[in-house]
Enzyme design. Structure first.
Site, PDB file in Angstrom:
ATOM      1  N   LYS A  75      -6.539 -10.961   0.715  1.00  0.00           N
ATOM      2  CA  LYS A  75      -6.382  -9.992   1.802  1.00  0.00           C
ATOM      3  C   LYS A  75      -7.571  -9.025   1.783  1.00  0.00           C
ATOM      4  CE  LYS A  75      -2.413  -8.898   0.086  1.00  0.00           C
ATOM      5  NZ  LYS A  75      -1.059  -8.414  -0.224  1.00  0.00           N
TER       6      LYS A  75
ATOM      7  N   THR B  10       0.788   2.592   6.944  1.00  0.00           N
ATOM      8  CA  THR B  10       0.721   1.172   6.575  1.00  0.00           C
ATOM      9  C   THR B  10       1.476   0.874   5.277  1.00  0.00           C
ATOM     10  OG1 THR B  10      -1.366   1.608   5.418  1.00  0.00           O
ATOM     11  CG2 THR B  10      -1.518   0.848   7.707  1.00  0.00           C
TER      12      THR B  10
ATOM     13  N   GLY C 250       3.849  -0.612   2.761  1.00  0.00           N
ATOM     14  CA  GLY C 250       4.636  -1.837   2.749  1.00  0.00           C
ATOM     15  C   GLY C 250       3.936  -3.052   3.321  1.00  0.00           C
ATOM     16  N   THR C 251       2.655  -2.922   3.656  1.00  0.00           N
ATOM     17  CA  THR C 251       1.939  -4.024   4.300  1.00  0.00           C
ATOM     18  C   THR C 251       1.956  -5.293   3.459  1.00  0.00           C
ATOM     19  OG1 THR C 251       0.456  -2.377   5.251  1.00  0.00           O
ATOM     20  CG2 THR C 251      -0.222  -4.660   5.413  1.00  0.00           C
ATOM     21  N   GLY C 252       1.625  -5.179   2.161  1.00  0.00           N
ATOM     22  CA  GLY C 252       1.537  -6.360   1.314  1.00  0.00           C
ATOM     23  C   GLY C 252       2.873  -7.042   1.111  1.00  0.00           C
ATOM     24  N   CYS C 253       3.916  -6.251   0.870  1.00  0.00           N
ATOM     25  CA  CYS C 253       5.263  -6.811   0.708  1.00  0.00           C
ATOM     26  C   CYS C 253       5.691  -7.534   1.982  1.00  0.00           C
ATOM     27  CB  CYS C 253       6.269  -5.698   0.416  1.00  0.00           C
ATOM     28  SG  CYS C 253       5.888  -4.668  -1.006  1.00  0.00           S
TER      29      CYS C 253
END
Length: 269
Positions: free
Chosen positions: A176, A207, A209-212
């Protein structure tokens, strides 16, 4: 009687603020039409300003939750997030390696605010136990550096980062590149084929929580039977919409909007 939707299990920490972790995972799964189930690995005291405390659960509690769900209900995909300690990493790696379902490993190292969520002693377990059990690993650039020592400052370095992560054994890796300047560029590769995913950079600081959310969206698409490149593309579209609709909460960084499609706050994707 209605047939059950595809089932996805998240193995991750709880975010009391509701923007990341187990809470983000379950919201994402609901939004994408799969049945979400959870194995809680840690409890955090967390809000828009950061993580004020974290308490990991005993390995036996994590193992019991996992077996309870998988042995009775079954799963079509598993997603891992915050695993906190070397002991938990090793236990979860063993569990997912013995489960006949695709696994998405989000090697969570630090929170959006820079708070550590993985003990330094656990890194070797992530490299040697968890990553080999993954169908897809989804590290961000900080996690790539933490795991491999490769530091990416430009998109042309993403293949080098991907190769370094693939060397630990996941079938695919999604690097990412959202922390790079310019458009949000991600690289998906299995070492043979490359898929570059680009999205405009959105002017929204909320933003959390984007990765989860991305990893859970990917697991949901895999559970529906989509091949990895197609699943990643669909997950990226969902997350891009969620970031665009992210909203302010508290005094810090607010969450992405997991329900943006349900609310009609965006029309794309």
């Amino acid at each position: 009687m209605t047939a059950a939707p595809p089932r996805v299990l998240t193995v991750a920490g709880s975010d009391s603020g509701g923007g990341a972790g187990i809470q983000a995972d379950l919201k994402t799964m609901l939004a994408l039409g799969v049945h979400g189930m959870s194995v809680i690995t840690a409890v955090t005291a967390q809000n828009s300003l950061g993580v004020q405390g974290a308490w990991e659960l005993p390995v036996e509690a994590v193992r019991a939750q996992y077996r309870s769900v998988v042995d009775d209900i079954g799963v079509q995909a598993v997603k891992t997030g915050m695993l906190a300690s070397a002991e938990l990493v090793a236990a979860v790696a063993e569990l997912i390696a013995g489960t006949d379902a695709p696994a998405v490993v989000d090697p969570v190292g630090v929170s959006k605010h820079g708070d550590p969520l993985l003990a330094a002693s656990a890194l070797e377990s992530v490299r040697t136990r968890l990553l080999p059990a993954a169908l897809v690993a989804t590290p961000n650039l900080d996690e790539v550096a933490q795991l491999t020592g490769v530091r990416v400052t430009a998109p042309e370095q993403l293949p080098e980062a991907a190769a370094a992560v693939l060397a630990y054994g996941p079938r695919w890796v999604l690097i990412k590149g959202g922390h790079l300047p310019g458009d949000a560029v991600d690289l998906l590769t299995d070492g043979a084929e490359e898929h570059w995913l680009r999205a405009p950079r959105l002017d929204n600081r909320h933003t959390h929580g984007t990765g989860c959310t991305l990893a859970s969206a990917l697991a949901a698409q895999l559970a529906k039977g989509r091949p990895v490149p197609e699943a990643v593309t669909a997950a990226k579209e969902y997350v891009t919409g969620a970031i665009a609709a992210g909203f302010a909460l508290g005094g810090g960084i607010g969450p992405v909007d997991h329900g943006w499609r349900l609310r009609g706050t965006q029309t794309a994707g």
